[in-house]
Design an enzyme around this catalytic site. Structure first.
Site, short mmCIF file in Angstrom:
data_model
loop_
_atom_site.label_atom_id
_atom_site.label_comp_id
_atom_site.label_asym_id
_atom_site.label_seq_id
_atom_site.Cartn_x
_atom_site.Cartn_y
_atom_site.Cartn_z
N ASN A 10 -9.57 -92.48 80.75
CA ASN A 10 -10.55 -93.18 81.86
C ASN A 10 -10.41 -94.65 81.79
O ASN A 10 -10.76 -95.39 80.76
CB ASN A 10 -12.06 -92.80 81.25
N LYS A 12 -12.10 -96.79 83.59
CA LYS A 12 -13.22 -97.59 84.06
C LYS A 12 -12.78 -98.45 85.17
O LYS A 12 -12.07 -98.23 86.01
CB LYS A 12 -13.81 -98.20 82.76
N HIS A 96 -20.40 -89.47 82.93
CA HIS A 96 -20.23 -90.38 81.71
C HIS A 96 -21.30 -91.19 81.45
O HIS A 96 -22.11 -91.42 82.21
CB HIS A 96 -18.96 -91.33 82.35
N GLU A 98 -21.57 -94.10 80.74
CA GLU A 98 -22.19 -95.61 81.58
C GLU A 98 -22.51 -95.08 82.97
O GLU A 98 -23.50 -95.93 83.48
CB GLU A 98 -20.81 -96.37 81.63
N GLU A 168 -18.97 -87.35 73.86
CA GLU A 168 -18.86 -88.82 73.64
C GLU A 168 -19.97 -89.45 73.02
O GLU A 168 -20.92 -89.41 73.98
CB GLU A 168 -18.43 -89.28 74.99
N GLY A 174 -16.26 -97.50 73.30
CA GLY A 174 -15.78 -98.96 73.35
C GLY A 174 -16.34 -99.77 72.25
O GLY A 174 -16.36 -101.14 72.51
N SER A 214 -13.69 -94.42 71.18
CA SER A 214 -12.59 -95.28 70.51
C SER A 214 -11.65 -94.42 69.69
O SER A 214 -11.12 -94.66 68.37
CB SER A 214 -13.41 -95.98 69.29
C1 PEP Z 1 -14.50 -93.64 77.44
O1 PEP Z 1 -14.79 -94.69 78.31
O2 PEP Z 1 -14.81 -92.54 78.02
C2 PEP Z 1 -14.25 -93.99 76.03
C3 PEP Z 1 -14.07 -92.98 75.32
O3 PEP Z 1 -14.07 -95.35 75.74
P1 PEP Z 1 -13.29 -96.06 74.74
O4 PEP Z 1 -12.04 -95.27 74.14
O5 PEP Z 1 -12.88 -97.17 74.96
O6 PEP Z 1 -14.20 -95.88 73.52
#
Ligand code: PEP
Length: 256
Positions: A10, A12, A96, A98, A168, A174, A214
């Site tokens: 992803n 973003k 997601h 976000e 998630e 992040g 992460s």
């Molecule tokens: C994501 O954006 O779905 C995500 C898991 O980001 P990160 O791997 O940076 O934590």
């Protein structure tokens, strides 16, 4: 039950079209012969069409990061599943955290989007997960149950069987903090139980459930060795060819 792992990147709101195409050239070379995991790249909308051309014949699939549920109409700024398919997508991330957090995406909207995506023969990657406050309050299971149940409402078991769900935990996205392998396995097994209750054994046995938050090369093998974890949704580490390739490689080695 052997489920083919999925590693989805992803991006973003990162990468211009030319940066995206540079990445495509790099990942094509780096992943030759790493064929076991299914790899999906989810760039910004602007890069989709040209990336679709650039990825042709590579075995790497293309996904979008969001969608609107209508096919077309006066919905300024939105993108429909028809358009995503036309641009070469086969996957779409839906719900997601976000989007839930900054754009007020509710479970009901997530469900409408999931239905629209499936209705056009695309595969949703539906995200669920608790915030830090919710985890600390001990309501992780309650939250993922509510999000999963509502997100899958009204779907046929065969549709759910072909879907991807991403667990998630919001506090791990992040932040550099990852859920432990055991915690990720336990919540993902719980999500699979919810799918079993709602849609039956075949759907539960076939739906692929990813971990996201992460994920890096160093923690990939531990997560992927867990029986219910079918791959990863990767944010930050999917932006560099080297780290993303390493995650694909370690997943393929662990799951083969
Ligand atoms: C994501 O954006 O779905 C995500 C898991 O980001 P990160 O791997 O940076 O934590």
């Amino acid at each position: 039950m052997s489920r083919k792992p999925v590693i989805a990147g992803n991006w973003k709101m990162f990468k211009t079209v030319s940066e995206a195409l540079t990445f495509v050239r790099g990942i094509r070379q780096a992943t030759v012969g790493l064929g076991y995991a299914e790899v999906v790249l989810c760039p910004p909308f602007t890069a989709l069409a040209l990336m679709s051309e650039g990825l042709r014949g590579s075995g790497i699939s293309l996904g979008a990061q969001d969608v609107f549920w209508e096919d077309k109409g006066a919905f300024t700024g939105e993108i429909s599943p028809v358009m995503l398919k036309d641009a070469g997508c086969s996957y779409v991330i839906v719900g997601h955290s976000e989007r839930r957090q900054y754009f007020r995406e509710t479970d009901e909207k997530v469900n409408r989007k999931v239905k629209a995506v499936l209705g056009h023969g695309l595969t949703p990657i539906m995200c669920v997960g608790e915030t830090l406050d919710e985890r600390e309050a001990g309501v992780t299971e309650k939250i993922v149950r509510a999000q999963t149940t509502a997100g899958l409402a009204g779907l046929a078991p065969e549709q759910v069987a072909g879907m991807v769900i991403a667990y998630e935990p919001v506090w791990a996205i992040g932040t550099g903090r990852t859920a432990s392998d055991e915690d990720a396995q336990s919540v993902i097994a719980y999500i699979r139980d919810i799918v079993r209750e709602q849609c039956g054994e075949t759907a539960a046995g076939n739906v692929r459930i990813l971990y996201g938050g992460s994920v890096k090369p160093e923690n990939t093998a531990g997560l992927m060795s867990k029986r219910d974890i079918d791959g990863a949704l990767v944010g930050g580490a999917s932006l560099e060819v080297k780290s993303f390739t390493e995650i694909i490689k370690r997943t393929s080695e662990t799951r083969r």
